[in-house]
Design a protein around this motif. Structure first.
Motif, short mmCIF file in Angstrom:
data_model
loop_
_atom_site.label_atom_id
_atom_site.label_comp_id
_atom_site.label_asym_id
_atom_site.label_seq_id
_atom_site.Cartn_x
_atom_site.Cartn_y
_atom_site.Cartn_z
N CYS A 56 0.83 -1.21 0.00
CA CYS A 56 0.00 0.00 0.00
C CYS A 56 0.86 1.26 0.00
O CYS A 56 0.47 2.28 -0.59
N CYS A 57 2.03 1.19 0.62
CA CYS A 57 2.94 2.34 0.61
C CYS A 57 3.43 2.61 -0.82
O CYS A 57 3.51 3.75 -1.26
N HIS A 58 3.75 1.55 -1.52
CA HIS A 58 4.22 1.67 -2.90
C HIS A 58 3.13 2.32 -3.77
O HIS A 58 3.41 3.20 -4.58
N ILE A 59 1.89 1.90 -3.57
CA ILE A 59 0.77 2.46 -4.33
C ILE A 59 0.60 3.95 -3.99
O ILE A 59 0.40 4.78 -4.88
N TRP A 60 0.70 4.30 -2.71
CA TRP A 60 0.56 5.70 -2.30
C TRP A 60 1.65 6.55 -2.95
O TRP A 60 1.38 7.65 -3.43
N VAL A 61 2.88 6.05 -2.97
CA VAL A 61 3.98 6.77 -3.63
C VAL A 61 3.66 7.00 -5.11
O VAL A 61 3.85 8.09 -5.64
N HIS A 96 3.56 4.76 6.56
CA HIS A 96 4.65 5.49 5.92
C HIS A 96 4.60 6.95 6.36
O HIS A 96 3.56 7.45 6.78
N THR A 97 5.75 7.61 6.25
CA THR A 97 5.90 8.99 6.66
C THR A 97 6.58 9.75 5.53
O THR A 97 7.58 9.29 5.00
N VAL A 104 5.10 17.41 7.57
CA VAL A 104 5.09 15.95 7.68
C VAL A 104 3.73 15.46 7.19
O VAL A 104 2.69 16.01 7.54
N ILE A 105 3.76 14.40 6.38
CA ILE A 105 2.55 13.76 5.89
C ILE A 105 2.60 12.33 6.41
O ILE A 105 3.49 11.57 6.03
N GLU A 106 1.67 11.98 7.28
CA GLU A 106 1.69 10.65 7.89
C GLU A 106 0.54 9.80 7.37
O GLU A 106 -0.63 10.16 7.51
N GLY A 107 0.89 8.69 6.75
CA GLY A 107 -0.12 7.73 6.31
C GLY A 107 -0.75 8.06 4.98
O GLY A 107 -0.20 8.77 4.15
N HIS A 108 -1.94 7.53 4.79
CA HIS A 108 -2.63 7.54 3.49
C HIS A 108 -3.41 8.83 3.24
O HIS A 108 -4.60 8.82 2.97
N VAL A 109 -2.70 9.95 3.32
CA VAL A 109 -3.30 11.26 3.12
C VAL A 109 -3.59 11.46 1.63
O VAL A 109 -2.71 11.23 0.79
N PRO A 110 -4.80 11.90 1.27
CA PRO A 110 -5.12 12.11 -0.14
C PRO A 110 -4.47 13.38 -0.70
O PRO A 110 -4.20 14.33 0.04
N VAL A 111 -4.27 13.40 -2.00
CA VAL A 111 -3.63 14.52 -2.68
C VAL A 111 -4.33 15.85 -2.40
O VAL A 111 -3.65 16.84 -2.11
N GLY A 138 -4.11 4.21 -1.77
CA GLY A 138 -3.26 3.05 -1.54
C GLY A 138 -3.96 1.90 -0.85
O GLY A 138 -3.44 0.80 -0.79
N MET A 139 -5.17 2.15 -0.35
CA MET A 139 -5.90 1.13 0.40
C MET A 139 -7.17 0.67 -0.34
O MET A 139 -8.16 0.32 0.28
N GLY A 140 -7.11 0.71 -1.66
CA GLY A 140 -8.24 0.23 -2.45
C GLY A 140 -9.19 1.34 -2.84
O GLY A 140 -9.18 2.42 -2.27
N GLU A 141 -9.95 1.06 -3.84
CA GLU A 141 -10.93 2.03 -4.33
C GLU A 141 -12.25 1.81 -3.62
O GLU A 141 -12.83 0.73 -3.69
N ASP A 142 -12.72 2.81 -2.92
CA ASP A 142 -14.01 2.75 -2.25
C ASP A 142 -14.65 4.12 -2.32
O ASP A 142 -14.29 5.02 -1.54
N PRO A 143 -15.59 4.32 -3.26
CA PRO A 143 -16.21 5.63 -3.39
C PRO A 143 -17.01 6.05 -2.15
O PRO A 143 -17.32 7.22 -1.98
#
Length: 166
Positions: A56-61, A96-97, A104-111, A138-143
Motif C-alpha cells: 500500500c505504501c508503494h501504491i501511495w507513492v 509510511h511517513t 510531515v505527511i503521515e499515512g494515506h493522506v489524499p492529494v 493506496g488502500m483500495g478504491e471505495d467511493p
C-alpha cells in the motif's frame, strides 16, 4: 477562447478557407510551446520513508508521483525511527511517513489534503490519516470511504483538517 471565436474558426474551416487553416496550425504550434502550469518541476520535493515490503505504501507513492510530486522513497526496516524524528504522535502513526516543503505527511493522506496544506500553510507540524482506512489512497478504491485528515503540532490536534466522503 470564447464560443464566438470557436464558432468563427469553425465556419472558416468548413467553408474551405485555407488561410484560416494555416493560422490555426500556427496557433496550435505556438500553444504547444507554452509551459504546463502543473509540471512536476514546479511541485515540491517529497521524501517518503516506508517499509520495503508494504504494497500500500508503494501504491501511495505512485499516486503522489501521478499527482506531480517529485518523490524520493527510502525503504527502511524501522518505520518508527523517521516518525519519532519528525514528531508524529503515537496515536496518529500509520505505515509510511513523508516530508514535503517543511511539513510531515503521515499515512494515506489524499492529494487534495496535501495541496490544501501547501496552499494554506497552517502553523502545524503536519497532517495525518491515522491507521490504514479502507478506501484511502493506496488502500483500495471505495467511493463510499469516509475518514478524516487531522493536523498535529501547533496546537490544532483536536480539529479536522480535511474530510473525505462526508
Amino acid at each position: 477562447m470564447t464560443q464566438a471565436m470557436t464558432n468563427a474558426i469553425t465556419r472558416k474551416l468548413t467553408t474551405g478557407n485555407v488561410r484560416a487553416s494555416g493560422i490555426l496550425i500556427a496557433l496550435a504550434g505556438a500553444l504547444l510551446t507554452l509551459p504546463v502550469a502543473s509540471s512536476a518541476a514546479e511541485m515540491p520535493e517529497m521524501h517518503v520513508y516506508k517499509s520495503p515490503t508494504c504494497g500500500c505504501c508503494h501504491i501511495w507513492v505512485d499516486i503522489m508521483k501521478e499527482a506531480g510530486f517529485n518523490v524520493t522513497a527510502t525503504d527502511t526496516d524501522d518505520i518508527f525511527a523517521p516518525k519519532e524524528q519528525v514528531g508524529v504522535p503515537d496515536d496518529l502513526m500509520s505505515c509510511h511517513t513523508a516530508m514535503v516543503d517543511g511539513y510531515v505527511i503521515e499515512g494515506h493522506v489524499p492529494v487534495p489534503a496535501i495541496r490544501k496544506l501547501l496552499s494554506e500553510r497552517p502553523k502545524v507540524r503536519g497532517i495525518a490519516v491515522p491507521g490504514m482506512p479502507d478506501g484511502s489512497p493506496g488502500m483500495g478504491e471505495d467511493p463510499d470511504a469516509r475518514y478524516d485528515v487531522v493536523p498535529f503540532g501547533g496546537g490544532s490536534e483536536s480539529k479536522v483538517f480535511y474530510s473525505v466522503g462526508k
